[in-house]
Design a protein around this motif. Structure first.
Motif, PDB file in Angstrom:
ATOM      1  N   THR A 215      42.287 -30.310  41.722  1.00  0.00           N
ATOM      2  CA  THR A 215      43.563 -30.344  42.429  1.00  0.00           C
ATOM      3  C   THR A 215      43.370 -29.764  43.829  1.00  0.00           C
ATOM      4  O   THR A 215      42.279 -29.319  44.185  1.00  0.00           O
ATOM      5  CB  THR A 215      44.630 -29.516  41.687  1.00  0.00           C
ATOM      6  OG1 THR A 215      44.356 -28.118  41.874  1.00  0.00           O
ATOM      7  CG2 THR A 215      44.654 -29.842  40.203  1.00  0.00           C
ATOM      8  N   SER A 216      44.454 -29.736  44.595  1.00  0.00           N
ATOM      9  CA  SER A 216      44.409 -29.081  45.904  1.00  0.00           C
ATOM     10  C   SER A 216      45.137 -27.732  45.868  1.00  0.00           C
ATOM     11  O   SER A 216      45.399 -27.144  46.925  1.00  0.00           O
ATOM     12  CB  SER A 216      45.042 -29.982  46.964  1.00  0.00           C
ATOM     13  OG  SER A 216      46.389 -30.287  46.620  1.00  0.00           O
ATOM     14  N   ALA A 217      45.455 -27.241  44.672  1.00  0.00           N
ATOM     15  CA  ALA A 217      46.162 -25.966  44.541  1.00  0.00           C
ATOM     16  C   ALA A 217      45.315 -24.820  45.083  1.00  0.00           C
ATOM     17  O   ALA A 217      44.083 -24.859  45.044  1.00  0.00           O
ATOM     18  CB  ALA A 217      46.524 -25.703  43.082  1.00  0.00           C
ATOM     19  N   ARG A 218      45.995 -23.784  45.549  1.00  0.00           N
ATOM     20  CA  ARG A 218      45.293 -22.620  46.093  1.00  0.00           C
ATOM     21  C   ARG A 218      45.109 -21.528  45.055  1.00  0.00           C
ATOM     22  O   ARG A 218      44.193 -20.705  45.173  1.00  0.00           O
ATOM     23  CB  ARG A 218      46.068 -22.082  47.296  1.00  0.00           C
ATOM     24  CG  ARG A 218      46.129 -23.088  48.446  1.00  0.00           C
ATOM     25  CD  ARG A 218      46.990 -22.587  49.575  1.00  0.00           C
ATOM     26  NE  ARG A 218      46.455 -21.372  50.165  1.00  0.00           N
ATOM     27  CZ  ARG A 218      47.125 -20.596  51.017  1.00  0.00           C
ATOM     28  NH1 ARG A 218      48.371 -20.916  51.358  1.00  0.00           N
ATOM     29  NH2 ARG A 218      46.571 -19.522  51.517  1.00  0.00           N
ATOM     30  N   TRP A 219      45.968 -21.500  44.039  1.00  0.00           N
ATOM     31  CA  TRP A 219      45.881 -20.478  42.997  1.00  0.00           C
ATOM     32  C   TRP A 219      46.146 -21.101  41.638  1.00  0.00           C
ATOM     33  O   TRP A 219      46.893 -22.072  41.521  1.00  0.00           O
ATOM     34  CB  TRP A 219      46.914 -19.371  43.225  1.00  0.00           C
ATOM     35  CG  TRP A 219      46.792 -18.687  44.541  1.00  0.00           C
ATOM     36  CD1 TRP A 219      45.930 -17.677  44.892  1.00  0.00           C
ATOM     37  CD2 TRP A 219      47.566 -18.955  45.715  1.00  0.00           C
ATOM     38  NE1 TRP A 219      46.119 -17.318  46.198  1.00  0.00           N
ATOM     39  CE2 TRP A 219      47.113 -18.080  46.737  1.00  0.00           C
ATOM     40  CE3 TRP A 219      48.594 -19.848  46.011  1.00  0.00           C
ATOM     41  CZ2 TRP A 219      47.663 -18.083  48.011  1.00  0.00           C
ATOM     42  CZ3 TRP A 219      49.145 -19.863  47.278  1.00  0.00           C
ATOM     43  CH2 TRP A 219      48.681 -18.989  48.256  1.00  0.00           C
ATOM     44  N   LEU A 220      45.522 -20.514  40.619  1.00  0.00           N
ATOM     45  CA  LEU A 220      45.770 -20.926  39.239  1.00  0.00           C
ATOM     46  C   LEU A 220      45.898 -19.690  38.375  1.00  0.00           C
ATOM     47  O   LEU A 220      45.009 -18.821  38.378  1.00  0.00           O
ATOM     48  CB  LEU A 220      44.634 -21.813  38.722  1.00  0.00           C
ATOM     49  CG  LEU A 220      44.816 -22.363  37.302  1.00  0.00           C
ATOM     50  CD1 LEU A 220      44.179 -23.749  37.178  1.00  0.00           C
ATOM     51  CD2 LEU A 220      44.236 -21.433  36.236  1.00  0.00           C
ATOM     52  N   ALA A 221      47.002 -19.591  37.646  1.00  0.00           N
ATOM     53  CA  ALA A 221      47.226 -18.508  36.694  1.00  0.00           C
ATOM     54  C   ALA A 221      46.902 -19.021  35.298  1.00  0.00           C
ATOM     55  O   ALA A 221      47.418 -20.059  34.877  1.00  0.00           O
ATOM     56  CB  ALA A 221      48.672 -18.021  36.763  1.00  0.00           C
TER      57      ALA A 221
END
Length: 331
Positions: A215-221
């Motif tokens: 993905t292009s997400a910056r953070w993942l919890a």
């Protein structure tokens, strides 16, 4: 004009929780509804974008929203019935679900309507969705909304929170979920979600990193139940936190929703978030990550000590953190 920092969109339903004697106990629920109430109870200005039914269950859901101080974007109830979920608990209190969601109130939304409501909300910084909103049949509603909100510079949060029992076509479901995650700045998943999405590395942190890279997400919890939670960044850094205080588990209904609410509450408290004009401007440091994970785990711990989803208020979370913060270490 409504003032809100967070707008949420997704299911609001009644959890029919199976008791030991076989009876079904109705409780207000739905992952996004739980998240919405949890945010409101911790003092976050929150706007819920989906309509509720005029039936008895819908009136109860609306009352829960009102008691949490949440604004309804569509205060007029609809004639469609309320969604239902039958919840079975195993010996450890872990929940499994069966859903009844055809022609129901909370699915009567459109991308245009949600975008209009968001544009009318003053101070809106974050939009959040997930779980049942990610089914393929509803992607034409939620995906354009997510794209528009990201283009506006708002922080897009997507909680995968997969429910494989509800879908006849798993591949279409996985594709729809991944399309929504592709629009997110912040993703939340559990270790079970990763397996359902096809990320089957033995180490769930490695699986989460593989998802983040897709993905292009910056953070993942990443939530791991009793083993704690991690917050990973796109640059490869990450932090793990584990509860340091005893937790007496009644059941796990709503635990992940309260975790995400706690994460967002602490994020909105960060000076970096308060000063960022667009999501792309936001830069988090290690101290920010630690505060977010600690607040999220405390929120989830308080939830699981109650039957059903009973989100804590901000004072309760702060009292728990005063007694001791989760143990934190870099990954």
């Amino acid at each position: 004009m409504v003032r809100a920092e967070v707008a949420t969109a997704g299911e609001a339903l009644i959890d029919l929780i199976q008791e030991a004697d076989g009876r079904l106990r109705p409780c207000n629920g739905g992952a996004v509804y739980n998240l919405t109430r949890a945010l409101g109870l911790q003092g976050v200005g929150t706007l819920y974008l989906n309509p509720l039914s005029r039936d008895r269950f819908g009136r109860g859901l609306a009352d829960g929203i009102a008691r949490a101080g949440v604004h309804l974007a569509r205060p007029e109830p609809t004639h469609e019935p309320t969604s239902l979920a039958v919840v079975a608990l195993d010996s450890a209190g872990k929940a499994s679900y069966s859903f009844y969601r055809e022609a129901v109130a909370d699915r009567q939304v459109s991308a245009e309507g949600m975008n209009t409501a968001c544009e009318a909300a003053a101070g809106l910084k974050v939009v959040a969705t997930g779980c049942l909103a990610l089914v393929a049949e509803d992607s034409d509603k939620y995906l354009p909304w997510l794209k528009a909100q990201r283009a506006c510079g708002r922080l897009v949060v997507v909680d995968a929170n997969l429910r494989p029992a509800i879908v006849p076509d798993m591949r279409a479901y996985q594709t729809s979920v991944m399309a929504a995650l592709a629009e997110a700045d912040l993703i939340k998943v559990s270790d079970d979600d990763l397996v359902t999405l096809g990320f089957e590395q033995a180490d769930p942190v490695a699986a989460a990193r593989a998802l983040l890279a897709r993905t292009s997400a910056r953070w993942l919890a990443l939530t791991l139940g009793a083993r704690g939670a991690a917050l990973l960044e796109r640059d490869g850094t990450g932090w793990m936190a584990v509860e340091s205080q005893p937790v007496r588990v009644a059941d796990t209904v709503g635990a992940g929703d309260c975790f995400l609410a706690g994460l967002l509450v602490a994020l909105l408290q960060r000076p970096a978030m308060q000063s960022a004009k667009r999501a792309s401007d936001l830069a988090l440091e290690g101290a920010d990550i630690g505060a977010m994970l600690s607040h999220a785990i405390a929120s989830a711990s308080l939830c699981v000590e109650e039957t059903g989803c009973t989100p804590p208020n901000l004072a309760a979370v702060e009292r728990r953190l005063q007694r001791g913060h989760p143990k934190l270490h870099a990954l």
